[in-house]
Design an enzyme around this catalytic site. Sequence first.
Site, PDB file in Angstrom:
ATOM      1  N   ASP A  89      -3.172  -3.150  -2.370  1.00  0.00           N
ATOM      2  CA  ASP A  89      -4.074  -1.998  -2.408  1.00  0.00           C
ATOM      3  C   ASP A  89      -4.229  -1.365  -3.626  1.00  0.00           C
ATOM      4  OD1 ASP A  89      -5.138   0.912  -0.523  1.00  0.00           O
ATOM      5  OD2 ASP A  89      -6.416  -0.558  -1.603  1.00  0.00           O
ATOM      6  N   ASN A  90      -5.072  -0.459  -4.182  1.00  0.00           N
ATOM      7  CA  ASN A  90      -5.303   0.545  -5.401  1.00  0.00           C
ATOM      8  C   ASN A  90      -4.954  -0.277  -6.808  1.00  0.00           C
ATOM      9  OD1 ASN A  90      -3.620   2.303  -2.681  1.00  0.00           O
ATOM     10  ND2 ASN A  90      -5.790   2.815  -3.295  1.00  0.00           N
ATOM     11  N   LYS A 125       2.228   2.852  -6.105  1.00  0.00           N
ATOM     12  CA  LYS A 125       1.948   1.805  -7.442  1.00  0.00           C
ATOM     13  C   LYS A 125       3.061   1.365  -8.430  1.00  0.00           C
ATOM     14  CE  LYS A 125       0.360   5.842 -10.245  1.00  0.00           C
ATOM     15  NZ  LYS A 125       1.515   5.688 -11.148  1.00  0.00           N
ATOM     16  N   ASP A 177       0.745  -1.089   0.001  1.00  0.00           N
ATOM     17  CA  ASP A 177       0.126   0.020  -0.054  1.00  0.00           C
ATOM     18  C   ASP A 177       0.787   1.158  -0.041  1.00  0.00           C
ATOM     19  OD1 ASP A 177      -2.377   1.568   2.214  1.00  0.00           O
ATOM     20  OD2 ASP A 177      -2.300   1.440   0.160  1.00  0.00           O
ATOM     21  N   GLU A 237     -11.359   4.308  -0.963  1.00  0.00           N
ATOM     22  CA  GLU A 237     -12.105   4.653   0.145  1.00  0.00           C
ATOM     23  C   GLU A 237     -12.751   5.837   0.092  1.00  0.00           C
ATOM     24  OE1 GLU A 237      -8.712   3.641  -0.506  1.00  0.00           O
ATOM     25  OE2 GLU A 237      -7.192   5.413   0.084  1.00  0.00           O
TER      26      GLU A 237
HETATM   27  O1  LIG Z   1      -0.069   6.660  -3.063  1.00  0.00           O
HETATM   28  C1  LIG Z   1      -1.002   5.770  -2.637  1.00  0.00           C
HETATM   29  N1  LIG Z   1      -0.434   5.079  -1.765  1.00  0.00           N
HETATM   30  C2  LIG Z   1      -1.176   4.011  -0.931  1.00  0.00           C
HETATM   31  N2  LIG Z   1      -2.386   4.151  -0.973  1.00  0.00           N
HETATM   32  C3  LIG Z   1      -3.140   5.027  -2.017  1.00  0.00           C
HETATM   33  C4  LIG Z   1      -4.531   5.279  -1.743  1.00  0.00           C
HETATM   34  O2  LIG Z   1      -5.194   4.122  -1.050  1.00  0.00           O
HETATM   35  C5  LIG Z   1      -5.093   6.074  -2.513  1.00  0.00           C
HETATM   36  F1  LIG Z   1      -6.745   5.997  -2.689  1.00  0.00           F
HETATM   37  C6  LIG Z   1      -4.478   6.758  -3.444  1.00  0.00           C
HETATM   38  C7  LIG Z   1      -5.055   7.869  -4.251  1.00  0.00           C
HETATM   39  C8  LIG Z   1      -6.049   7.484  -5.223  1.00  0.00           C
HETATM   40  C9  LIG Z   1      -6.933   8.307  -6.099  1.00  0.00           C
HETATM   41  C10 LIG Z   1      -6.626   9.755  -5.754  1.00  0.00           C
HETATM   42  F2  LIG Z   1      -7.574  10.738  -6.467  1.00  0.00           F
HETATM   43  C11 LIG Z   1      -5.947  10.199  -4.607  1.00  0.00           C
HETATM   44  C12 LIG Z   1      -5.344   9.283  -4.069  1.00  0.00           C
HETATM   45  C13 LIG Z   1      -3.105   7.031  -3.475  1.00  0.00           C
HETATM   46  C14 LIG Z   1      -2.506   7.929  -4.349  1.00  0.00           C
HETATM   47  C15 LIG Z   1      -2.423   7.864  -5.624  1.00  0.00           C
HETATM   48  C16 LIG Z   1      -1.599   8.798  -6.357  1.00  0.00           C
HETATM   49  C17 LIG Z   1      -1.064   9.820  -5.881  1.00  0.00           C
HETATM   50  F3  LIG Z   1      -0.419  10.838  -6.647  1.00  0.00           F
HETATM   51  C18 LIG Z   1      -1.171  10.052  -4.617  1.00  0.00           C
HETATM   52  C19 LIG Z   1      -1.834   8.998  -3.659  1.00  0.00           C
HETATM   53  C20 LIG Z   1      -2.531   5.962  -2.606  1.00  0.00           C
HETATM   54 MG   LIG Z   2      -3.931   2.472  -0.669  1.00  0.00          MG
END
Ligand SMILES: O=c1[nH]cnc2c(O)c(F)c(-c3ccc(F)cc3)c(-c3ccc(F)cc3)c12
Ligand SMILES: [Mg+2]
Length: 214
Positions: A169-170, A144, A141, A199
């Site tokens: 996750d994600n 990506k 988590d 979430e």
């Molecule tokens: O980076 C992550 N690590 C772990 N879990 C994450 C998570 O559970 C998320 F929901 C997001 C998310 C997804 C959609 C969105 F619009 C914003 C943030 C991120 C994320 C993705 C891209 C970024 F530039 C920054 C944060 C993460």
């Molecule tokens: Mg996450």
Amino acid sequence: TQSTRPQRLLGAVQKNATRGDPRSVVKAIDEFCRHKEWAMNVGDEKGCILDSVVSELNPATVLELGTYCGYSTVRIASLLPPHAKLITLEFNPDYAKIACQVIAWAGLEDKIQLVEGSSAEWIPKMKEHFGVKMLDLVFMDHWKDDYLPDTKLLEDCGLLRKGSVLLADNVICPGSPDYLKYVRRSPRYKSQYFRSHLEYTKAEDGLEKSVFLG
Ligand SMILES: O=c1[nH]cnc2c(O)c(F)c(-c3ccc(F)cc3)c(-c3ccc(F)cc3)c12
Ligand SMILES: [Mg+2]
């Protein structure tokens, strides 16, 4: 000076959760993120899937990549058997400072080892530095783009055994297509997608559970 979102999330935990009660910490964070400010915790919906994977596996050794504010750290640790250990890696020092206090409020310091640094640096040190033999569960988590290289690193470091579980996750939002292709195509994994939502939103997201076959 302005507070940060993680600081405000910690404040909500200290205000609304009971010290030593991990489930009240999880609830306080979910309420804060649903009604006050969105934050990137795995959340309550995907959190229930996480709970079922952890409870079914009953892992002795867990590695979490990406602590953030400690929501999933507390959620997982609250389900672990007495002598089980969870090591969680966080690259961002500000997140690590908050997570440390959230973990303390939950009273789970004895089960959790929070390490500040990169997964690339610390995965190769797991055995020598933490006395880890094998990992029963890895909750991915963090970022990506690191899912796939870190999976290969875990394999190369001999940290996965037959039956070790990777839970990522994600995998849809923001998505990790190269990771998904790898675990779904590789004969060394049995992979399963648990469809859910990003979430605290209605957007699609999900967890990918991949069992290492040895
Ligand atoms: O980076 C992550 N690590 C772990 N879990 C994450 C998570 O559970 C998320 F929901 C997001 C998310 C997804 C959609 C969105 F619009 C914003 C943030 C991120 C994320 C993705 C891209 C970024 F530039 C920054 C944060 C993460
Ligand atoms: Mg996450």
